[in-house]
Design a protein around this motif. Structure first.
Motif, PDB file in Angstrom:
ATOM      1  N   PRO A  96       0.842  -1.108   0.155  1.00 26.95           N
ATOM      2  CA  PRO A  96       0.039  -0.033   0.150  1.00 26.95           C
ATOM      3  C   PRO A  96       0.934   1.142   0.085  1.00 26.95           C
ATOM      4  CG  PRO A  96      -0.821  -1.412   1.765  1.00 26.95           C
ATOM      5  CD  PRO A  96       0.458  -2.040   1.016  1.00 26.95           C
ATOM      6  N   PRO A  97       0.202   2.329  -0.572  1.00 26.70           N
ATOM      7  CA  PRO A  97       1.161   3.541  -0.730  1.00 26.70           C
ATOM      8  C   PRO A  97       1.649   3.966   0.619  1.00 26.70           C
ATOM      9  CG  PRO A  97      -1.186   4.148  -1.136  1.00 26.70           C
ATOM     10  CD  PRO A  97      -1.054   2.653  -1.161  1.00 26.70           C
ATOM     11  N   LYS A  98       2.792   4.465   0.820  1.00 19.42           N
ATOM     12  CA  LYS A  98       3.207   4.957   2.197  1.00 19.42           C
ATOM     13  C   LYS A  98       3.440   6.376   2.119  1.00 19.42           C
ATOM     14  CE  LYS A  98       7.054   3.076   4.320  1.00 19.42           C
ATOM     15  NZ  LYS A  98       8.364   2.920   4.528  1.00 19.42           N
ATOM     16  N   ILE A  99       2.676   7.161   3.348  1.00 16.26           N
ATOM     17  CA  ILE A  99       2.646   8.571   3.166  1.00 16.26           C
ATOM     18  C   ILE A  99       3.382   8.908   4.404  1.00 16.26           C
ATOM     19  CG2 ILE A  99       1.010  10.617   3.320  1.00 16.26           C
ATOM     20  CD1 ILE A  99      -1.031   8.377   2.047  1.00 16.26           C
ATOM     21  N   ASN A 100       4.476   9.714   4.217  1.00 17.08           N
ATOM     22  CA  ASN A 100       5.241   9.974   5.255  1.00 17.08           C
ATOM     23  C   ASN A 100       5.006  11.240   5.909  1.00 17.08           C
ATOM     24  OD1 ASN A 100       6.814   7.561   5.232  1.00 17.08           O
ATOM     25  ND2 ASN A 100       8.186   8.129   3.758  1.00 17.08           N
ATOM     26  N   VAL A 101       5.858  11.551   7.129  1.00 14.33           N
ATOM     27  CA  VAL A 101       5.451  12.778   7.882  1.00 14.33           C
ATOM     28  C   VAL A 101       5.411  13.980   7.395  1.00 14.33           C
ATOM     29  CG1 VAL A 101       6.381  13.650  10.037  1.00 14.33           C
ATOM     30  CG2 VAL A 101       7.067  11.495   9.641  1.00 14.33           C
ATOM     31  N   SER A 142      -6.579  13.638  -4.617  1.00 15.14           N
ATOM     32  CA  SER A 142      -5.572  12.809  -5.474  1.00 15.14           C
ATOM     33  C   SER A 142      -5.842  11.227  -5.302  1.00 15.14           C
ATOM     34  CB  SER A 142      -4.052  13.112  -5.130  1.00 15.14           C
ATOM     35  OG  SER A 142      -3.844  14.442  -5.198  1.00 15.14           O
ATOM     36  N   ILE A 201      -3.686   7.775  -4.943  1.00 21.83           N
ATOM     37  CA  ILE A 201      -2.649   7.389  -4.877  1.00 21.83           C
ATOM     38  C   ILE A 201      -2.452   5.758  -4.908  1.00 21.83           C
ATOM     39  CG2 ILE A 201      -0.407   7.621  -3.248  1.00 21.83           C
ATOM     40  CD1 ILE A 201      -1.516  10.252  -3.848  1.00 21.83           C
ATOM     41  N   ASP A 231      -1.040   1.859  -5.321  1.00 23.05           N
ATOM     42  CA  ASP A 231       0.082   1.097  -4.567  1.00 23.05           C
ATOM     43  C   ASP A 231       1.562   1.367  -4.890  1.00 23.05           C
ATOM     44  OD1 ASP A 231      -1.788  -0.136  -3.050  1.00 23.05           O
ATOM     45  OD2 ASP A 231      -2.022  -2.195  -3.779  1.00 23.05           O
ATOM     46  N   GLY A 241      -0.728  -5.119   7.967  1.00 19.66           N
ATOM     47  CA  GLY A 241       0.165  -4.308   6.989  1.00 19.66           C
ATOM     48  C   GLY A 241      -0.687  -3.709   5.731  1.00 19.66           C
ATOM     49  N   ILE A 281       6.363  -1.665  10.776  1.00 20.59           N
ATOM     50  CA  ILE A 281       6.423  -1.779   9.253  1.00 20.59           C
ATOM     51  C   ILE A 281       6.151  -0.534   8.388  1.00 20.59           C
ATOM     52  CG2 ILE A 281       5.388  -3.271   7.412  1.00 20.59           C
ATOM     53  CD1 ILE A 281       6.673  -4.793   9.235  1.00 20.59           C
ATOM     54  N   ILE A 282       5.141   0.362   8.962  1.00 22.53           N
ATOM     55  CA  ILE A 282       4.913   1.431   8.122  1.00 22.53           C
ATOM     56  C   ILE A 282       5.723   2.777   8.237  1.00 22.53           C
ATOM     57  CG2 ILE A 282       2.305   0.599   7.866  1.00 22.53           C
ATOM     58  CD1 ILE A 282       1.540   3.390   9.761  1.00 22.53           C
ATOM     59  N   SER A 283       6.750   2.699   9.380  1.00 23.72           N
ATOM     60  CA  SER A 283       7.462   3.809   9.465  1.00 23.72           C
ATOM     61  C   SER A 283       8.421   4.430   8.452  1.00 23.72           C
ATOM     62  CB  SER A 283       8.497   3.267  10.791  1.00 23.72           C
ATOM     63  OG  SER A 283       9.116   2.330  10.664  1.00 23.72           O
ATOM     64  N   PRO A 284       8.852   5.296   8.439  1.00 23.89           N
ATOM     65  CA  PRO A 284       9.552   6.028   7.294  1.00 23.89           C
ATOM     66  C   PRO A 284      10.653   4.844   6.849  1.00 23.89           C
ATOM     67  CG  PRO A 284       8.908   7.746   8.815  1.00 23.89           C
ATOM     68  CD  PRO A 284       8.439   6.561   9.524  1.00 23.89           C
ATOM     69  N   PRO A 344      11.579   1.494   7.762  1.00 16.21           N
ATOM     70  CA  PRO A 344      10.945   0.398   8.417  1.00 16.21           C
ATOM     71  C   PRO A 344      12.026  -0.689   8.605  1.00 16.21           C
ATOM     72  CG  PRO A 344      10.339   0.402   6.132  1.00 16.21           C
ATOM     73  CD  PRO A 344      11.086   1.574   6.560  1.00 16.21           C
ATOM     74  N   ALA A 384      -6.157   4.332  -3.828  1.00 15.60           N
ATOM     75  CA  ALA A 384      -6.578   4.920  -2.553  1.00 15.60           C
ATOM     76  C   ALA A 384      -6.915   6.333  -3.028  1.00 15.60           C
ATOM     77  CB  ALA A 384      -5.737   5.118  -1.499  1.00 15.60           C
ATOM     78  N   ILE A 386      -7.630  10.378  -1.986  1.00 13.27           N
ATOM     79  CA  ILE A 386      -7.472  11.378  -0.469  1.00 13.27           C
ATOM     80  C   ILE A 386      -8.090  12.656  -0.794  1.00 13.27           C
ATOM     81  CG2 ILE A 386      -5.794  12.593   0.971  1.00 13.27           C
ATOM     82  CD1 ILE A 386      -4.084   9.970   0.486  1.00 13.27           C
ATOM     83  N   VAL A 392      -3.345  13.103   5.605  1.00 10.97           N
ATOM     84  CA  VAL A 392      -2.899  11.791   6.078  1.00 10.97           C
ATOM     85  C   VAL A 392      -1.304  11.964   6.046  1.00 10.97           C
ATOM     86  CG1 VAL A 392      -2.619   9.537   5.044  1.00 10.97           C
ATOM     87  CG2 VAL A 392      -4.443  10.748   4.451  1.00 10.97           C
ATOM     88  N   VAL A 393      -0.793  11.521   7.269  1.00 10.32           N
ATOM     89  CA  VAL A 393       0.747  11.418   7.297  1.00 10.32           C
ATOM     90  C   VAL A 393       1.056  10.405   8.115  1.00 10.32           C
ATOM     91  CG1 VAL A 393       1.003  14.031   7.412  1.00 10.32           C
ATOM     92  CG2 VAL A 393       0.480  12.802   9.633  1.00 10.32           C
ATOM     93  N   LYS A 394       2.508   9.641   7.740  1.00 13.38           N
ATOM     94  CA  LYS A 394       2.872   8.528   8.384  1.00 13.38           C
ATOM     95  C   LYS A 394       1.816   7.500   8.412  1.00 13.38           C
ATOM     96  CE  LYS A 394       5.602   8.184  12.214  1.00 13.38           C
ATOM     97  NZ  LYS A 394       5.850   8.340  13.580  1.00 13.38           N
ATOM     98  N   SER A 395       1.338   7.164   7.405  1.00 12.74           N
ATOM     99  CA  SER A 395       0.506   6.018   7.297  1.00 12.74           C
ATOM    100  C   SER A 395       0.403   5.362   5.958  1.00 12.74           C
ATOM    101  CB  SER A 395      -1.095   6.512   7.213  1.00 12.74           C
ATOM    102  OG  SER A 395      -1.245   7.165   8.774  1.00 12.74           O
ATOM    103  N   PHE A 396      -0.191   4.128   6.145  1.00  9.80           N
ATOM    104  CA  PHE A 396      -0.552   3.308   4.794  1.00  9.80           C
ATOM    105  C   PHE A 396      -1.940   3.476   4.551  1.00  9.80           C
ATOM    106  CE2 PHE A 396       2.531  -0.576   4.173  1.00  9.80           C
ATOM    107  CZ  PHE A 396       3.513   0.009   4.110  1.00  9.80           C
ATOM    108  N   VAL A 397      -2.401   3.888   3.340  1.00 12.60           N
ATOM    109  CA  VAL A 397      -3.854   3.820   2.768  1.00 12.60           C
ATOM    110  C   VAL A 397      -3.847   2.831   1.518  1.00 12.60           C
ATOM    111  CG1 VAL A 397      -5.507   5.184   2.150  1.00 12.60           C
ATOM    112  CG2 VAL A 397      -3.831   6.248   3.592  1.00 12.60           C
ATOM    113  N   SER A 398      -4.447   1.681   1.751  1.00 22.63           N
ATOM    114  CA  SER A 398      -4.809   0.742   0.738  1.00 22.63           C
ATOM    115  C   SER A 398      -5.759   1.235  -0.270  1.00 22.63           C
ATOM    116  CB  SER A 398      -4.990  -0.469   1.360  1.00 22.63           C
ATOM    117  OG  SER A 398      -3.961  -0.835   2.313  1.00 22.63           O
TER     118      SER A 398
END
Lengths: 373, 418
Positions: free
Chosen positions: A282-287, A294, A296, A298, B31, B256-259, B261, B282, B284, B290-296
């Protein structure tokens, strides 16, 4: 209902600029994870058509790679399934290409003869819509039609000259078609989908193609409208042809940001759109990411700002980068601090750190596949 | 054939509470789009082990549905592939698998058909990436009868594992299963390689032993050591997690989802495969954050999501805030709700203006052994009515209906268990 499907996958006559330099229009990526052909292919499969031939001739590598054995559409079957119909040399013909729809069909008569189905549905690989063809079959039979054409009543302002304008009588029988006529005749346009009795199709092919009539619509159907029973079946949903212009391609992709389009195309439990799955995470959206309005896909990793854009699989957006009003295709990589606006970035493009790309006025930039900027 | 894989996937996973009430632990979602067993199964395939038996027993439906004919893992092949091995009744009256050793013993005939040199024995509920060729090569090099993958764990954790004492050549001299007083910190990861002939003989003898519990850790391994067989420890240096408790489940997902990992799911060279659903990417929305996350895939985010894992087909409506949480497939969350440190199981519907996970930790009145952190768990297919307030360390059962509520509030440590 026994129906064989045939899909035309695009020719050199499209207007997609650099997007179709290395692929045919049916293989053009759309909505982040799909290819244009997924829609027609899924529509057929979801309507119970399990014997499908795909005509290819222009730049087919990318399309063939996508289709594979047809497994993703449940078309890897013992009987029927997916067939790629490429032009070929034979003792009867030394042409290495198809001259038109009718010619393509004629050169592949074996496919038609061997299929046990009584009807043939001919669609195009570059149309975006989600339809259940079954009511159309019923309608065709009820009318005792030879051919049923899929049509749509469109609003004013559509560039009618790009389509066939259809005139029907009170029973929806087609009396006239103005193919790509610059004058306005009717707001009912032909969507390029034919439903034909197979025996009838074989007959008209034998009668026409050897006499140099290569186009099914222009050379065969239109001149004979008074003699054959052609009906029109009106489709009311979302329908777009993706290869009309780069601008259309851009706008169609952006349509997925509209909730009603997403719901109609993708959230119908009985009519899913299938595609080749890639097993990306899955897409990873960082800090420090900021995403608004939009899509986004995988495999994406987002560290920057993404607004009003459609991002395909495995796109990387570096920190401090801004992507606005863009379509970004698979595997493209934006290094840190670049600003991209109103641009279509094709696959495997690398944008160097600090680069700025903006369309001038309403113009849409297209960055060629594999470019490094 | 060099190696055949056997995955033990029958575990109840009782410490995951309502999540594993109706679900085998290997089928627990993980995950964003995976299920636990995907890790072991993908490791097998990526290690070129293309004949895999999966031993099932507890609540197998969802697991078996997920596995299908093994297509997503390229295990729908001729002469091998994926085989589900449920308990069965035979003339001699076999019944439920009595223990891990019994489960393999009852499938000797299946393994025998493929004539493997080695059997790789695995669990279906661990999160890690490992090339099994490394341990097999090590096993061959040592001339071992059996090799056990292991890693150093903190002293405080040692009692949860099988603990090994080795000589300087890594040969195992002592093995303690979940010891109260551990003699070391070298823990078994539940990954074993055996010479098939050796294992078959040990299993047959164990099956005849009425005093045995028919378990690898409790019986087979200690007995082999007593008989002076060559068992070696293989030091695994990568990332490995046993996701056995609610707390470790949440932590491991967030890890696992941390920047950066410790286990990178975006690594193309060692893909984790799974049964994917056909959903669009996904979305948005404007005004969402959305921050620091996985969105499937198939998810639509209109609210705010922070440090969370959003699975497929999830809707987070406007004004809703989701933080430090795991939201499984097809959950719908209404408007203006607040969700913190919560695990929400599949197909759950959360109403508008609901608050979950606020307040102070309180000891669980439901089950202190299972629910002993500040994480709240909402079960499968449940409905949370509008304006509900649910505290920390709470639990809502599976299939809870709107009629099941008497109150508007569930205090920390309490729950709704039918």
């Amino acid at each position: 209902m026994r129906v064989a499907g045939l899909i035309l996958s695009g020719s050199t006559k499209d207007n997609l600029d650099k997007l179709t330099l290395k692929r045919t229009s049916a293989a053009v990526p759309v909505f982040g994870k799909y290819r244009a052909i997924d829609f027609t292919l899924s529509n057929m499969v979801n309507s119970g058509i399990t014997n499908v031939g795909v005509f290819t001739q222009y730049n087919p590598r990318s399309l063939m790679d996508h289709l594979g054995s047809g497994k993703e559409w449940n078309l890897d079957r013992k009987r029927g399934g997916l067939f790629i119909l490429q032009p070929f040399i034979s003792p009867q013909s030394h042409k290495m290409y198809y001259e038109g729809t009718a010619d393509a069909l004629f050169q592949n008569l074996t496919f038609l003869r061997r299929s046990y189905e009584d009807f043939v549905l001919i669609g195009s690989g570059d149309h975006i819509y989600n339809i259940d063809f079954r009511p159309l079959f019923k309608y065709h039979v009820k009318n005792g039609a030879d051919i049923t054409l899929l049509t749509k009543t469109v609003e004013e302002g559509t560039s009618f000259s790009q389509y066939g304008q259809v005139i029907t009588d009170e029973n929806n029988r087609v009396t006239q078609i103005y193919e790509k006529d610059s004058k306005y005749h009717s707001n009912k346009i032909f969507l390029g989908v034919y439903f034909i009795n197979k025996a009838f199709l074989l007959e008209i092919l034998y009668a026409s193609v050897p006499n140099g009539k290569f186009d099914l619509l222009k050379d065969i159907i239109i001149p004979n409208l008074s003699r054959i029973r052609v009906f029109s079946y009106d489709f009311e949903g979302y329908w777009k042809n993706i290869k009309k212009s780069v601008e259309d391609y851009y706008n169609i992709n952006m349509d997925i940001l509209k909730e009603e389009v997403r719901k109609e195309l993708f959230y119908q439990p009985e009519r899913k759109i299938f595609t080749k799955l890639k097993d990306s995470a899955p897409p990873k959206i960082n800090v420090n990411a900021e995403i608004s309005n939009s899509i986004i896909s995988d495999g994406c990793i987002i560290n920057g700002v993404v607004r009003n854009s459609v991002l395909s699989r495995n796109v990387y957006v570096g920190a401090g980068s801004v992507i606005e009003d863009c379509i970004v295709l698979q595997e493209s990589y934006l290094e840190e601090g670049s600003i991209i606006r109103k641009t279509i970035i094709d696959k495997n493009v690398r944008i160097r750190s600090g680069k700025k790309l903006e369309g001038i006025g309403n113009e849409i930039n297209v960055i060629e596949k594999g470019a490094i900027l | 054939m060099r190696a055949l894989g056997i995955i033990l996937a029958g575990g109840q996973g009782t410490r995951l509470g309502v999540i594993t009430n109706n679900l085998a632990k290997p089928a627990v979602p993980f995950g964003g789009k995976y299920r636990m067993i995907d890790f072991t199964l993908s490791n097998c395939v990526n290690s070129n082990i293309n004949t895999v038996g999966i031993v099932t027993q507890y609540m197998p439906h969802r697991l078996v549905e997920h596995l299908g004919i093994g297509k997503p893992w390229d295990l729908d092949i001729k002469g091998g592939g994926l085989h589900i091995l449920p308990p069965y009744l035979s003339r001699s009256g076999t019944s439920w698998y009595q223990g891990t050793a019994d489960a393999v013993y009852q499938n000797i005939e299946f393994i025998e058909r493929y004539k493997p040199d080695f059997v790789v024995l695995l669990s279906g509920d661990h999160v890690y990436k490992m090339d099994y060729n490394d341990i097999i090569d090590y096993h061959i090099e040592k001339g071992a009868d059996g090799t056990i993958a292991c890693m150093e764990v903190p002293v405080s954790e040692a009692h949860r594992f099988g603990i090994m004492v080795t000589d300087p050549f890594n040969r195992i001299i002592e093995f303690q299963e979940k010891p109260k007083e551990p003699k070391g910190t070298l823990a078994s990861l539940g990954i074993y390689v055996f010479k098939w002939n050796f294992l078959k003989d040990a299993l047959i003898r164990d099956a005849k032993d009425n005093t045995s519990e028919h378990d690898f850790g409790k019986n087979i391994i200690p007995k082999s050591l007593k008989e002076n067989n060559m068992l070696y420890a293989f030091n695994f240096e990568g990332y490995w997690r046993d996701v056995g408790t609610i707390e470790s489940y949440l932590d491991c997902n967030l890890e696992i989802i941390s920047p950066l990992p410790p286990l990178d799911l975006h690594d193309d060279s060692w893909k984790i495969y799974t049964q994917s659903e056909e959903l669009p990417p996904a979305f948005i929305a404007k005004g969402a954050s959305v921050v620091k996350s996985f969105v499937s895939e198939g998810s639509e985010i209109y609210g705010t999501v922070e440090n969370s894992v959003i699975f497929q087909g999830v809707t987070v409506s406007e004004g809703t805030y989701v933080k430090d949480s795991i939201i499984m497939n097809n959950v719908f969350i209404g408007k203006n709700s607040y969700i913190e440190k919560t695990i929400i199981a599949e197909n759950t519907v959360i109403g508008d203006s609901v608050e979950i996970g606020k307040g102070k930790f309180a000891e669980s009145k439901i089950d202190k052994k299972i629910y002993n952190s500040d994480i709240t768990v909402i079960g499968f297919n449940s409905k949370i009515k509008d304006r509900m307030i649910i505290g920390k360390n709470c639990v809502i059962d599976n299939e809870v209906d709107l009629n099941d509520y008497d109150l508007q509030e569930i205090k920390s440590g309490e729950g709704l268990v039918k």
